[in-house]
Design a protein around this motif. Structure first.
Motif, PDB file in Angstrom:
ATOM      1  N   PRO A  47     -11.712  -4.669  -9.661  1.00  0.00           N
ATOM      2  CA  PRO A  47     -11.488  -3.232  -9.455  1.00  0.00           C
ATOM      3  C   PRO A  47     -11.717  -2.732  -7.912  1.00  0.00           C
ATOM      4  O   PRO A  47     -11.699  -1.730  -7.552  1.00  0.00           O
ATOM      5  CB  PRO A  47     -12.218  -2.267 -10.342  1.00  0.00           C
ATOM      6  N   ASP A  48     -12.448  -3.550  -7.401  1.00  0.00           N
ATOM      7  CA  ASP A  48     -12.949  -3.377  -6.092  1.00  0.00           C
ATOM      8  C   ASP A  48     -12.310  -4.372  -5.210  1.00  0.00           C
ATOM      9  O   ASP A  48     -12.225  -5.601  -5.215  1.00  0.00           O
ATOM     10  CB  ASP A  48     -14.542  -3.578  -5.781  1.00  0.00           C
ATOM     11  N   ASN A  49     -11.506  -3.844  -4.091  1.00  0.00           N
ATOM     12  CA  ASN A  49     -10.505  -4.361  -3.153  1.00  0.00           C
ATOM     13  C   ASN A  49     -11.037  -5.138  -2.150  1.00  0.00           C
ATOM     14  O   ASN A  49     -12.127  -4.603  -1.307  1.00  0.00           O
ATOM     15  CB  ASN A  49      -9.454  -3.316  -2.707  1.00  0.00           C
ATOM     16  N   ILE A  50     -10.964  -6.360  -1.966  1.00  0.00           N
ATOM     17  CA  ILE A  50     -11.461  -7.198  -0.723  1.00  0.00           C
ATOM     18  C   ILE A  50     -10.118  -7.612  -0.019  1.00  0.00           C
ATOM     19  O   ILE A  50     -10.334  -8.395   0.878  1.00  0.00           O
ATOM     20  CB  ILE A  50     -12.414  -8.174  -1.053  1.00  0.00           C
ATOM     21  N   GLY A  51      -8.760  -7.362  -0.385  1.00  0.00           N
ATOM     22  CA  GLY A  51      -7.662  -7.928   0.093  1.00  0.00           C
ATOM     23  C   GLY A  51      -7.492  -9.056  -0.347  1.00  0.00           C
ATOM     24  O   GLY A  51      -8.133 -10.111  -1.235  1.00  0.00           O
ATOM     25  N   HIS A  52      -6.009  -9.705   0.127  1.00  0.00           N
ATOM     26  CA  HIS A  52      -5.599 -11.092  -0.508  1.00  0.00           C
ATOM     27  C   HIS A  52      -5.550 -11.728   0.979  1.00  0.00           C
ATOM     28  O   HIS A  52      -4.570 -11.590   1.693  1.00  0.00           O
ATOM     29  CB  HIS A  52      -4.125 -10.733  -1.177  1.00  0.00           C
ATOM     30  N   PHE A  53      -6.373 -12.894   1.026  1.00  0.00           N
ATOM     31  CA  PHE A  53      -6.505 -13.577   2.172  1.00  0.00           C
ATOM     32  C   PHE A  53      -5.325 -14.550   2.404  1.00  0.00           C
ATOM     33  O   PHE A  53      -4.367 -14.413   3.591  1.00  0.00           O
ATOM     34  CB  PHE A  53      -7.617 -14.645   2.360  1.00  0.00           C
ATOM     35  N   GLY A  54      -4.809 -15.170   1.333  1.00  0.00           N
ATOM     36  CA  GLY A  54      -3.633 -16.099   1.405  1.00  0.00           C
ATOM     37  C   GLY A  54      -2.350 -15.581   1.839  1.00  0.00           C
ATOM     38  O   GLY A  54      -1.445 -15.921   2.674  1.00  0.00           O
ATOM     39  N   LEU A  55      -1.855 -14.361   1.285  1.00  0.00           N
ATOM     40  CA  LEU A  55      -0.680 -13.337   1.514  1.00  0.00           C
ATOM     41  C   LEU A  55      -1.190 -12.437   2.583  1.00  0.00           C
ATOM     42  O   LEU A  55      -0.131 -11.952   3.268  1.00  0.00           O
ATOM     43  CB  LEU A  55      -0.446 -12.652   0.493  1.00  0.00           C
ATOM     44  N   ALA A  56      -2.262 -12.640   3.178  1.00  0.00           N
ATOM     45  CA  ALA A  56      -2.587 -11.607   4.653  1.00  0.00           C
ATOM     46  C   ALA A  56      -1.974 -10.332   4.242  1.00  0.00           C
ATOM     47  O   ALA A  56      -1.488  -9.510   5.025  1.00  0.00           O
ATOM     48  CB  ALA A  56      -1.718 -12.179   5.746  1.00  0.00           C
ATOM     49  N   VAL A  79      -7.389  -9.966  -5.971  1.00  0.00           N
ATOM     50  CA  VAL A  79      -8.204 -10.352  -4.750  1.00  0.00           C
ATOM     51  C   VAL A  79      -8.192 -11.902  -4.505  1.00  0.00           C
ATOM     52  O   VAL A  79      -8.252 -12.707  -5.449  1.00  0.00           O
ATOM     53  CB  VAL A  79      -9.265  -9.704  -4.720  1.00  0.00           C
ATOM     54  N   HIS A  80      -8.282 -12.178  -3.281  1.00  0.00           N
ATOM     55  CA  HIS A  80      -8.448 -13.282  -2.663  1.00  0.00           C
ATOM     56  C   HIS A  80      -9.341 -13.580  -1.564  1.00  0.00           C
ATOM     57  O   HIS A  80      -8.954 -13.156  -0.564  1.00  0.00           O
ATOM     58  CB  HIS A  80      -6.879 -13.976  -2.364  1.00  0.00           C
ATOM     59  N   ASP A  81     -10.435 -14.282  -1.697  1.00  0.00           N
ATOM     60  CA  ASP A  81     -11.291 -14.220  -0.552  1.00  0.00           C
ATOM     61  C   ASP A  81     -11.103 -15.277   0.412  1.00  0.00           C
ATOM     62  O   ASP A  81     -10.221 -16.177   0.052  1.00  0.00           O
ATOM     63  CB  ASP A  81     -12.868 -14.377  -1.207  1.00  0.00           C
ATOM     64  N   ASP A  88       6.780 -13.773   7.910  1.00  0.00           N
ATOM     65  CA  ASP A  88       6.482 -14.440   9.013  1.00  0.00           C
ATOM     66  C   ASP A  88       5.689 -14.016   9.911  1.00  0.00           C
ATOM     67  O   ASP A  88       4.750 -14.485  10.689  1.00  0.00           O
ATOM     68  CB  ASP A  88       7.775 -15.065   9.498  1.00  0.00           C
ATOM     69  N   ARG A  89       5.809 -12.685  10.105  1.00  0.00           N
ATOM     70  CA  ARG A  89       5.124 -11.651  11.150  1.00  0.00           C
ATOM     71  C   ARG A  89       3.781 -11.710  10.558  1.00  0.00           C
ATOM     72  O   ARG A  89       2.619 -11.932  11.530  1.00  0.00           O
ATOM     73  CB  ARG A  89       5.740 -10.528  11.603  1.00  0.00           C
ATOM     74  N   ARG A  90       3.776 -11.540   9.430  1.00  0.00           N
ATOM     75  CA  ARG A  90       2.411 -11.455   8.681  1.00  0.00           C
ATOM     76  C   ARG A  90       1.529 -12.936   8.848  1.00  0.00           C
ATOM     77  O   ARG A  90       0.209 -12.733   9.163  1.00  0.00           O
ATOM     78  CB  ARG A  90       2.515 -10.924   7.480  1.00  0.00           C
ATOM     79  N   GLY A  91       2.085 -13.749   8.908  1.00  0.00           N
ATOM     80  CA  GLY A  91       1.325 -15.099   8.932  1.00  0.00           C
ATOM     81  C   GLY A  91       0.623 -15.406   7.770  1.00  0.00           C
ATOM     82  O   GLY A  91      -0.745 -15.478   7.836  1.00  0.00           O
ATOM     83  N   THR A  92       1.373 -15.627   6.508  1.00  0.00           N
ATOM     84  CA  THR A  92       0.827 -16.001   5.229  1.00  0.00           C
ATOM     85  C   THR A  92       0.799 -17.515   5.121  1.00  0.00           C
ATOM     86  O   THR A  92       1.148 -18.183   5.884  1.00  0.00           O
ATOM     87  CB  THR A  92       1.672 -15.394   4.235  1.00  0.00           C
ATOM     88  N   LEU A  93       0.046 -17.966   4.088  1.00  0.00           N
ATOM     89  CA  LEU A  93      -0.401 -19.181   3.874  1.00  0.00           C
ATOM     90  C   LEU A  93       0.861 -19.714   2.880  1.00  0.00           C
ATOM     91  O   LEU A  93       0.533 -19.308   1.706  1.00  0.00           O
ATOM     92  CB  LEU A  93      -1.919 -19.349   3.331  1.00  0.00           C
ATOM     93  N   ASP A  94       1.604 -20.577   3.273  1.00  0.00           N
ATOM     94  CA  ASP A  94       2.650 -20.825   2.130  1.00  0.00           C
ATOM     95  C   ASP A  94       2.396 -22.414   1.883  1.00  0.00           C
ATOM     96  O   ASP A  94       3.029 -23.218   2.592  1.00  0.00           O
ATOM     97  CB  ASP A  94       3.924 -20.740   2.883  1.00  0.00           C
ATOM     98  N   LEU A  95       1.691 -22.744   0.676  1.00  0.00           N
ATOM     99  CA  LEU A  95       1.550 -23.886   0.397  1.00  0.00           C
ATOM    100  C   LEU A  95       2.695 -24.542  -0.534  1.00  0.00           C
ATOM    101  O   LEU A  95       2.787 -23.811  -1.693  1.00  0.00           O
ATOM    102  CB  LEU A  95       0.149 -24.178  -0.350  1.00  0.00           C
TER     103      LEU A  95
END
Length: 741
Positions: A550-559, A485-487, A422-429
């Motif tokens: 193999p290249d990391n851009i992070g996971h937007f949905g999970l923050a 990864v999730h842009d 909850d502190r991280r602020g994820t997208l929970d669909l």
């Protein structure tokens, strides 16, 4: 607006009077505007006439056009004409690429170069004349084109010129013909005497195209019979073949799996005294993760143990080659197409209660607020204390009971992890998953939402935490990692979402300030409202698709800044690669990642991303077909529904009860001139005053449900006189013209 002359060119200024002053040569900008406004190609004569130029000015005009061509502001068209760049000529050879949701062909121009000519235009082909077979994907035709908007054309077949036929055809055999099982393909195929391969009417068949064309339908030969439509497992069988899911294991892979044996304690930590438990759905077919938790001061100690698939599936083996090709398991309501043979997926790699199993594990420590303080990975041997279901765990927690002594600590650790989420602020669909219930014969009993319990979220949070640790550990030791990864959503999708949300008085932040919690806030605003499910689905469609790389851009949905799949190597090849990377990087054995595998990570990432999307499409397809089979028993009934799509050819509705979706053809709406407002996602009638908007509650009568294709057709009750049914048989006019434009 200026009136256009009969020839279709823009209105022109008054012509220069003989003997009068010579008109000035147009500027490049004026000529560019003229070409953009012209519906097709123009020549120097039309340009000179429009701008009032004399014959003496032709050389200067020629040089001006040459300059425009050189800078890309004009494109050659025909022998002497020019047109605006990116504009298609009035006649062109095009190739059919698929169909629109209404089943009509969509095509593309041949030879188009997006890097030079810009975005590929879309050509909507008009239905073929009566008696002519429908256009099939891969077919090429000479077409007359009419521009109907930016990058959009309407096409009419002038002559068929052949083209690539599909490699195979999947359909239902009827006397002398094959009816495709793909609802997007209307083209049927002819089967000549002697080419049916012994097939009987009503059977699902695979066929191959034959050269040439019989009068009417294109010819094909049946090469495989797959059973009868309506038999148990026939629907999933259609989806397996339609999506090209590999189903049969090579004999050498099966032999490798059958030779597998259990692990020993050598080189492994002994976790058999820890009461690890598996928690899965009632219909789960494999168990590859087990969990345990206990209080640790004011925080929590958590162990997540995962089946040691890398011990059995080694690099370069027949099992490894087949697992790579499949990429993942595929789950249907009546069967699983596994990534690994049954001897492993339901045997040595399944964490059965009371049986020793090899595992890779991660031990994690969290404070009371869910912040991780440490983690460590190891290779172990474990023995599951119990095989629990989500329903059992939730019921025990709700009743305050804990027969295994493991449930209460698991929920304590879960609450801490949830606070961190909850502190991280994820997208929970929170979209309900549809569950298909079948009887022993494979017939559909019901299609209903699958319950979403806290026990589901508990396992999800434990798995997310373990996956984050895997990515962090591989970065720490400098080892290759196959990231999940999730842009962030594209600007184009965000703009469409903003227009949609604007209809409900909801806004999103602009620019790079967008965060997953902004989407979470949108979902909070519609919680409990009629449009809640529709907004959830629309927000989901606006998101980018997750991928492996193999290249990391992070996971937007999970923050999350780093994330890798570690917890399901039985069913995902990506997880197996992460296990091998950990084994090699932490010196946990001699069966770790090899250099050649690491070098192929970019290609492997693209491949397993595609196999994952292939599996998801096949699974959705199967549920849609099962749902159509179930709804075929309810044709003629009226259901509560919501409008889930507004298009130029009609509406889409989704039923409140079970999520079934289908089309409402434009021709079934009351007789009117209908106009689409794309910004408002609305369809309005000019005479009746009726307006249909996205999310609107409606009553819909089921007219047609086709299990063969999974398609459903509905008619709306709104605006229809009670004494007569909608006029569904009325022909739909050509696009861009007529009363239903």
């Amino acid at each position: 607006m200026a009136r256009r002359p009969a020839g279709g060119a823009p209105a022109r200024p008054a012509r220069r009077k003989p003997g009068g002053p010579e008109a000035p040569l147009p500027s490049k900008e004026a000529l560019r505007r003229f070409l953009q406004a012209s519906p097709g190609k123009v020549g120097k004569t039309e340009i000179a006439r429009h701008f009032g130029l004399s014959s003496d000015q032709r050389p200067a005009l020629r040089e001006l056009l040459k300059a425009l061509k050189a800078e890309g502001s004009a494109a050659p068209a025909g022998r002497r004409g020019v047109t605006a760049p990116g504009r298609l000529p009035e006649m062109a050879v095009i190739e059919v690429t698929g169909t629109d949701p209404d089943g009509d062909p969509i095509a593309r121009p041949l030879g188009w170069k997006p890097e030079e000519q810009g975005r590929m235009p879309v050509i909507f082909m008009r239905p073929e004349r009566a008696g002519q077979p429908a256009l099939a994907p891969g077919e090429r035709v000479l077409a007359r084109l009419k521009r109907i908007g930016a990058g959009k054309y309407e096409g009419m077949t002038v002559k068929r010129v052949g083209g690539a036929a599909p490699a195979r055809i999947l359909g239902i055999y009827e006397e002398g013909r094959i009816i495709p099982t793909d609802r997007r393909h209307k083209a049927e195929w002819a089967v000549a005497p002697g080419e049916a391969g012994g097939a009987h009417p009503g059977e699902i068949v695979l066929a191959e195209p034959l050269p040439g064309r019989a009068l009417g339908l294109r010819p094909a030969r049946i090469v495989e019979r797959l059973g009868r439509l309506g038999e148990a497992k026939s629907i999933s069988l259609i989806c397996i073949h339609a999506h090209g899911i590999p189903e049969i294991f090579p004999s050498e892979a099966v032999l490798e799996a059958e030779r597998a044996r259990g692990v020993t304690t050598r080189g492994r930590e002994d976790l058999r005294d820890f009461p690890l438990v598996t928690i899965d759905g009632e219909d789960a077919r494999d168990f590859d993760d087990a969990v345990w938790a206990e209080p640790d001061g004011t925080g929590w100690r958590v162990i997540v143990a995962i089946a040691d698939v890398a011990h059995y599936v080694t690099p370069g083996s027949a099992l490894d080659r087949e697992a790579w090709a499949r990429g993942n398991s595929v789950y249907f309501p009546d069967r699983v197409v596994p990534m690994l043979p049954e001897a492993l997926s339901n045997g040595w790699c399944s964490l059965r209660p009371g049986e020793p199993r090899g595992c890779l594990f991660v031990e994690m420590r969290f404070d009371s607020g869910g912040t991780k303080s440490s983690h460590r990975f190891g290779r172990g041997i474990m023995k599951s204390a119990a095989r629990l279901t989500y329903e059992q765990v939730q019921a025990a927690h709700d009743a305050g009971e804990d027969p295994t002594g493991t449930v209460a600590p698991l929920y304590g650790a879960f609450r801490a992890l949830l606070a961190a989420r909850d502190r991280r602020g994820t997208l929970d669909l929170d979209l309900p998953e549809r569950r298909v219930r079948l009887d022993a014969e494979g017939h559909v009993l019901a299609v209903e939402p699958r319950a979403r319990l806290d026990s589901h979220r508990l396992i999800e949070e434990f798995m997310v935490a373990a996956n984050v640790c895997a990515a962090e550990e591989l970065e720490r030791i400098g080892a290759p990692c196959m990231y999940r990864v999730h842009d962030r959503p594209s600007d184009q999708k965000l703009e469409g979402l903003r227009q949609f949300l604007d209809a409900f008085g909801i806004s999103l932040p602009q620019g790079d300030r967008l965060h997953p919690r902004d989407f979470a806030h949108v979902l909070e605003l519609v919680q409990g409202k009629p449009e809640e499910r529709l907004v959830h689905e629309t927000v989901l469609r606006s998101q980018s698709q997750a991928a492996y790389a193999p290249d990391n851009i992070g996971h937007f949905g999970l923050a999350l800044a780093r994330y890798a799949h570690f917890t399901s190597p039985i069913r995902r090849y990506a997880d197996l690669l992460v296990h091998r990377a950990l084994i090699r990087g932490l010196a946990l054995g001699h069966d770790g990642l090899e250099e050649t595998e690491a070098a192929r990570f970019p290609d492997t990432g693209e491949h397993i991303t595609q196999t994952e999307r292939r599996a998801a499409a096949a699974e959705r397809d199967a549920v849609d077909r099962y749902l159509a089979a179930y709804m075929s028993q309810h044709v003629g009934e009226v259901f509560e529904a919501r409008i889930s799509g507004v298009t130029r050819f009609g509406l889409f509705v989704t039923l409140e009860a079970n999520g079934a979706s289908g089309i409402v053809p434009l021709a079934s709406l009351p007789d009117d001139r209908w106009t689409e407002d794309q910004a408002r996602h609305a369809l309005s009638g000019q005479r009746t005053g009726l307006t249909f908007t996205l999310g609107q509650a409606v009553e819909a009568r089921l007219i047609e449900a086709t299990p063969r294709t999974g398609g459903m057709v509905f008619h709306l009750m709104q605006g229809m006189p009670a004494a007569r049914p909608p006029r569904a048989a009325r022909a739909r006019p050509a696009r861009g013209a007529g009363r239903r434009s």
